[in-house]
Design a protein around this motif. Structure first.
Motif, PDB file in Angstrom:
ATOM      1  N   PHE A 130       2.442   2.803  -6.410  1.00  0.00           N
ATOM      2  CA  PHE A 130       1.340   2.348  -7.570  1.00  0.00           C
ATOM      3  C   PHE A 130       1.631   0.760  -6.818  1.00  0.00           C
ATOM      4  O   PHE A 130       0.523  -0.211  -7.362  1.00  0.00           O
ATOM      5  N   LEU A 131       2.664  -0.157  -6.420  1.00  0.00           N
ATOM      6  CA  LEU A 131       2.455  -1.364  -6.607  1.00  0.00           C
ATOM      7  C   LEU A 131       1.749  -1.760  -5.205  1.00  0.00           C
ATOM      8  O   LEU A 131       1.235  -2.797  -5.167  1.00  0.00           O
ATOM      9  N   ILE A 132       1.938  -0.868  -3.668  1.00  0.00           N
ATOM     10  CA  ILE A 132       1.826  -0.778  -3.140  1.00  0.00           C
ATOM     11  C   ILE A 132       0.014  -0.868  -2.980  1.00  0.00           C
ATOM     12  O   ILE A 132      -1.202  -1.689  -2.470  1.00  0.00           O
ATOM     13  N   VAL A 133      -0.448   0.238  -4.001  1.00  0.00           N
ATOM     14  CA  VAL A 133      -2.248  -0.132  -4.016  1.00  0.00           C
ATOM     15  C   VAL A 133      -2.327  -1.122  -4.890  1.00  0.00           C
ATOM     16  O   VAL A 133      -4.011  -1.202  -4.697  1.00  0.00           O
ATOM     17  N   THR A 134      -1.827  -2.060  -5.315  1.00  0.00           N
ATOM     18  CA  THR A 134      -2.522  -2.909  -6.251  1.00  0.00           C
ATOM     19  C   THR A 134      -2.610  -4.391  -4.980  1.00  0.00           C
ATOM     20  O   THR A 134      -3.494  -5.604  -5.646  1.00  0.00           O
ATOM     21  N   PHE A 169       3.657  -7.493  -1.768  1.00  0.00           N
ATOM     22  CA  PHE A 169       4.061  -7.726  -0.525  1.00  0.00           C
ATOM     23  C   PHE A 169       5.179  -8.214  -0.059  1.00  0.00           C
ATOM     24  O   PHE A 169       5.999  -7.776   0.673  1.00  0.00           O
ATOM     25  N   ASN A 170       5.113  -8.788  -1.678  1.00  0.00           N
ATOM     26  CA  ASN A 170       7.261  -9.829  -1.180  1.00  0.00           C
ATOM     27  C   ASN A 170       8.238  -8.022  -1.298  1.00  0.00           C
ATOM     28  O   ASN A 170       9.325  -8.080  -0.676  1.00  0.00           O
ATOM     29  N   ILE A 171       7.984  -7.483  -2.542  1.00  0.00           N
ATOM     30  CA  ILE A 171       8.553  -5.793  -2.721  1.00  0.00           C
ATOM     31  C   ILE A 171       8.818  -5.828  -0.949  1.00  0.00           C
ATOM     32  O   ILE A 171       9.798  -4.836  -1.096  1.00  0.00           O
ATOM     33  N   ILE A 172       7.588  -5.537  -0.200  1.00  0.00           N
ATOM     34  CA  ILE A 172       7.840  -4.630   0.561  1.00  0.00           C
ATOM     35  C   ILE A 172       8.729  -5.401   1.781  1.00  0.00           C
ATOM     36  O   ILE A 172      10.047  -4.909   1.869  1.00  0.00           O
ATOM     37  N   VAL A 313      10.910  -5.069  10.563  1.00  0.00           N
ATOM     38  CA  VAL A 313      11.360  -4.523  11.642  1.00  0.00           C
ATOM     39  C   VAL A 313      10.475  -2.891  11.052  1.00  0.00           C
ATOM     40  O   VAL A 313      10.115  -2.366  12.508  1.00  0.00           O
ATOM     41  N   LYS A 314      10.335  -2.441  10.320  1.00  0.00           N
ATOM     42  CA  LYS A 314      10.413  -1.523   9.617  1.00  0.00           C
ATOM     43  C   LYS A 314       9.670  -1.542   8.569  1.00  0.00           C
ATOM     44  O   LYS A 314       9.976  -2.289   7.543  1.00  0.00           O
ATOM     45  N   GLY A 315       8.920  -0.156   8.083  1.00  0.00           N
ATOM     46  CA  GLY A 315       8.534  -0.827   7.167  1.00  0.00           C
ATOM     47  C   GLY A 315       8.001   0.658   5.956  1.00  0.00           C
ATOM     48  O   GLY A 315       9.236   1.487   6.552  1.00  0.00           O
TER      49      GLY A 315
END
Length: 315
Positions: A130-134, A169-172, A313-315
């Motif tokens: 849900f966070l990524i969708v935003t 983005f920062n959370i990722i 490095v990884k997502g």
């Protein structure tokens, strides 16, 4: 002793022969250094050009005669900033917004990024997705403004802070970085009786300094340079205008003056001189607004490079 000296001499000669630079290496080094010198010049020159225009003769600056070096050096433009209306207040608002907004954003990103790495967290996958969708979808400017208005965040300093606390983005970046920390460290802390909050504050937070410094730079630059939210949300409270929006007002004043002069309109000489002084002040304000970021970045660079590399490095 002589045998040892001869051996070291022979070894040195062998090393020199082995590392002999070829003609191709010389050409490559020349091209490499040339490229990076030109690239550095392209990065530095805009700041240099802006600076020499703020300390040169104002009339020469107005007519565009300052190109490579300052002429008629003076610092009156910087001294004149004290006479600009509400500039000091705008500077304080911008500094407060940058410091408070960045601090809240870093803490929130670190804690949420840590939580979404816990497999035992209920609804972890849904919350993370849900966070990524935003990042890709939003309601648009008008619904955003109506929402901010209903929440009482118009003409309110917290309108600068609250919308930027959660940054997907920062959370990722934080999540990816935390996942690179050995799980055994956290397991040993659990065995010793530590809870999630203790592990986060005593273990994860200190180990995550590189990525936290990275997102702090992102957040600070974003808050420092932002002016659109000031224009939209703070229209009824000029005392909450940010420094960048104040600069935008000066840019608008200069554009209006140029349009009036090009159309053949007449203007009072005293007003004309005042507006032209505003143009030079505008350049000076632009220089002043970029100085804090230029001063902060060198101290954060080593954390920034390490954090952005490990966090990607990884997502």
């Amino acid at each position: 002793m002589d045998a040892v000296v001869k051996k070291q001499t022979a070894l040195g000669s062998y090393t020199k022969r082995r590392h002999k630079i070829s003609a191709g290496d010389v050409v490559f080094n020349i091209l490499n250094y040339t490229f990076y010198i030109l690239f550095t010049f392209a990065c530095v020159f805009p700041f240099y050009y802006l600076f020499i225009n703020t300390i040169s003769d104002n009339e020469l600056v107005r007519t565009g005669q300052i190109k490579w070096y300052p002429v008629g050096i003076h610092f009156n433009n910087y001294l004149a900033l004290a006479n600009v209306n509400n500039l000091g207040t705008s500077a304080l608002v911008t500094v407060a917004r940058t410091v408070i907004g960045t601090a809240f954003m870093v803490v929130a990103s670190a804690f949420v990024g840590y939580l979404v790495t816990k497999k035992e967290m209920w609804g972890r996958r849904f919350i993370y997705r849900f966070l990524i969708v935003t990042m890709y979808f939003n309601a648009g400017l008008i619904p955003w403004y109506l929402n901010m208005s209903m929440l009482g965040l118009t003409n309110n300093f917290w309108g600068y802070i609250i919308p930027g606390i959660v940054s997907p983005f920062n959370i990722i970046l934080v999540k990816t970085y935390i996942e690179s920390i050995p799980a055994e460290l956290e397991e040993s802390a659990f065995i010793d009786g530590a809870g999630y909050f203790t592990i986060f504050t005593r273990l994860i937070w200190p180990l995550s300094k590189p990525i936290l410094a990275t997102i702090a730079i992102f957040g600070a630059v974003g808050h420092w340079n932002s002016f659109v939210d000031s224009m939209i949300l703070m229209s009824g409270k000029p005392q909450l205008y940010t420094l960048q929006y104040r600069l935008y007002i000066y840019l608008t004043s200069t554009s209006n003056l140029s349009a009036l002069m090009n159309s053949g309109g007449s203007i009072n000489p005293q007003v004309l001189n005042s507006l032209l002084n505003i143009r030079t002040v505008k350049l000076t304000v632009a220089m002043v607004t970029i100085i804090p970021i230029l001063l902060v970045y060198p101290f954060m660079q080593r954390y920034f490079v390490k954090g952005i590399m490990l966090g990607a490095v990884k997502g």
